[in-house]
Design a protein around this motif. Structure first.
Motif, PDB file in Angstrom:
ATOM      1  N   VAL A  51      -2.355  -1.667  -3.345  1.00  0.00           N
ATOM      2  CA  VAL A  51      -3.283  -0.464  -3.796  1.00  0.00           C
ATOM      3  C   VAL A  51      -2.355   0.640  -4.028  1.00  0.00           C
ATOM      4  O   VAL A  51      -1.529   0.879  -2.859  1.00  0.00           O
ATOM      5  CB  VAL A  51      -4.307  -0.515  -2.827  1.00  0.00           C
ATOM      6  N   GLN A  98      -8.764  -1.459   1.237  1.00  0.00           N
ATOM      7  CA  GLN A  98      -8.331  -2.024   0.249  1.00  0.00           C
ATOM      8  C   GLN A  98      -7.272  -2.999   0.793  1.00  0.00           C
ATOM      9  O   GLN A  98      -5.654  -2.783   0.246  1.00  0.00           O
ATOM     10  CB  GLN A  98      -7.928  -1.220  -0.786  1.00  0.00           C
ATOM     11  N   SER A 146       0.943  -1.020   0.039  1.00  0.00           N
ATOM     12  CA  SER A 146      -0.175  -0.049  -0.077  1.00  0.00           C
ATOM     13  C   SER A 146       1.044   1.304   0.179  1.00  0.00           C
ATOM     14  O   SER A 146       1.971   1.442   0.768  1.00  0.00           O
ATOM     15  CB  SER A 146      -0.816   0.258   1.158  1.00  0.00           C
ATOM     16  N   THR A 161      -4.452  -1.976  -7.609  1.00  0.00           N
ATOM     17  CA  THR A 161      -5.653  -1.064  -7.619  1.00  0.00           C
ATOM     18  C   THR A 161      -5.308   0.427  -7.454  1.00  0.00           C
ATOM     19  O   THR A 161      -4.297   0.926  -6.568  1.00  0.00           O
ATOM     20  CB  THR A 161      -6.446  -1.260  -6.338  1.00  0.00           C
ATOM     21  N   PRO A 221     -10.947   0.610  -7.626  1.00  0.00           N
ATOM     22  CA  PRO A 221     -11.626  -0.208  -6.651  1.00  0.00           C
ATOM     23  C   PRO A 221     -12.987  -0.857  -7.011  1.00  0.00           C
ATOM     24  O   PRO A 221     -13.837  -0.074  -7.658  1.00  0.00           O
ATOM     25  CB  PRO A 221     -11.701   0.471  -5.443  1.00  0.00           C
ATOM     26  N   GLY A 274     -15.430   1.237  -3.600  1.00  0.00           N
ATOM     27  CA  GLY A 274     -14.462   2.581  -3.042  1.00  0.00           C
ATOM     28  C   GLY A 274     -14.990   3.139  -2.014  1.00  0.00           C
ATOM     29  O   GLY A 274     -14.272   3.754  -1.204  1.00  0.00           O
ATOM     30  N   ALA A 281      -6.546   3.866  -6.326  1.00  0.00           N
ATOM     31  CA  ALA A 281      -7.864   4.357  -5.601  1.00  0.00           C
ATOM     32  C   ALA A 281      -7.638   5.717  -5.406  1.00  0.00           C
ATOM     33  O   ALA A 281      -6.527   6.438  -4.934  1.00  0.00           O
ATOM     34  CB  ALA A 281      -7.785   3.521  -4.393  1.00  0.00           C
ATOM     35  N   GLU A 294     -14.882   4.728  -8.425  1.00  0.00           N
ATOM     36  CA  GLU A 294     -14.634   3.208  -8.923  1.00  0.00           C
ATOM     37  C   GLU A 294     -15.038   3.192 -10.312  1.00  0.00           C
ATOM     38  O   GLU A 294     -14.581   2.142 -11.065  1.00  0.00           O
ATOM     39  CB  GLU A 294     -16.106   2.471  -8.280  1.00  0.00           C
TER      40      GLU A 294
END
Length: 308
Positions: free
Chosen positions: A85, A80, A44, A68, A294, A297, A70, A241
């Protein structure tokens, strides 16, 4: 002179980078802004872009590595934790807001602009909204964008440039006989008929109340009388999203202050039925078939369809 094989024997082989480490190294080399690694097991990090080019680079790398992308700062954002992410926070480098011209009622707004700044500028739709939110987070927030069915024009939003998961830039704005600009984009051109199909199929299933209970605002395609159909309204409350918003245009003459508290009416709702959830999945598949953004989200634990 030592041979490469002898040097490797003496100092040991360098540990191979994990995909996450390789991703971060490439992002740091490419980005003008700041990258912060949270060192979580799944991976992350946060990117504060120095320029829109940083977001383009991040999209490309996230797509390549299966990470991902985000939007950071959405109220009640869903965790997440299960997969890597990259949280992208539009900061001061992306915070311009200005009239399009002297005497013009329209405002050009970048995603990092704060809601409090827009309220101070006199845009009525931002009255009583959380002033610390970026306009990107506000646009993604389903509570802040909870207008009655067919009345999304009260947002004052008239245009949006959106970066889609495949790198396409989609111009979303007024759509009708006198304005066919969205059809200039082949990707959007292919999406529009299916979006109208989905909206038409919800006539009976969406009920007759004033609330719109689906995640995505397909009701924007059936505006109230004397309101203009505007494709940018599909992004209202999208939860981060569907795409990354590059910039927006608001018309101060069209915006209306919310007629209910910010927390809105979610606590009183039964949640969307099967038809609405199916339509939501279809909308997301049109915008983001590869799942770059996501799948969820924004979280509402008391809204039964939140994880549809």
């Amino acid at each position: 002179m030592q041979s490469p094989s002898r040097r490797a024997f003496l100092v040991g082989r360098r540990a191979e980078r994990s995909p996450w480490e390789a991703f971060l190294a490439r992002l740091r080399r490419a980005a003008q802004g700041q990258v912060y690694d949270f060192s979580t097991p799944a991976g992350s990090a946060r990117l504060v872009p120095g320029h829109m080019q940083d977001v383009y680079q991040a999209r490309t790398l996230c797509h390549e590595y299966g990470i991902t992308l985000a939007l950071d700062g959405i109220p009640s954002s869903a965790p997440q934790d299960d997969a890597p992410v990259l949280w992208v926070e539009p900061g001061s480098a992306m915070s311009r807001h200005e009239r399009l011209g002297a005497g013009d009622s329209r405002w050009f707004v970048q995603p990092g602009c704060l809601i409090g700044e827009l309220e101070s500028a006199g845009l009525p739709q931002f009255r009583n909204q959380p002033p610390h939110l970026t306009v990107a987070a506000w646009l993604a927030d389903r509570r802040g964008c909870d207008w009655d069915r067919g009345r999304t024009a009260a947002s004052g939003l008239v245009h949006a440039l959106v970066l889609l998961a495949d790198g396409t830039q989609a111009n979303l704005g007024a759509f009708g006989v006198d304005n066919r600009k969205p059809l200039d984009n082949l990707r959007v051109q292919a999406m529009i008929p299916r979006l109208f199909e989905l909206n038409a199929g919800l006539t009976a299933d969406a009920g007759q109340g004033t609330c719109w209970d689906a995640r995505y605002r397909l009701d924007a395609l059936s505006p109230a009388a004397e309101r203009t159909l505007n494709l940018s309204h599909l992004l209202l409350g999208h939860g981060g999203e569907l795409g990354w918003v590059e910039w927006l245009v608001f018309d101060e003459r069209l915006g209306e202050p919310a007629d209910r508290p910010y927390e809105s009416r979610y606590g009183q709702r039964p949640g969307p039925g099967d038809a609405l959830q199916s339509a939501d999945r279809a909308v997301r598949a049109l915008f983001d078939p590869d799942g770059l953004f996501p799948a969820q989200g924004q979280r509402f634990d008391h809204w039964h369809g939140a994880d549809a």
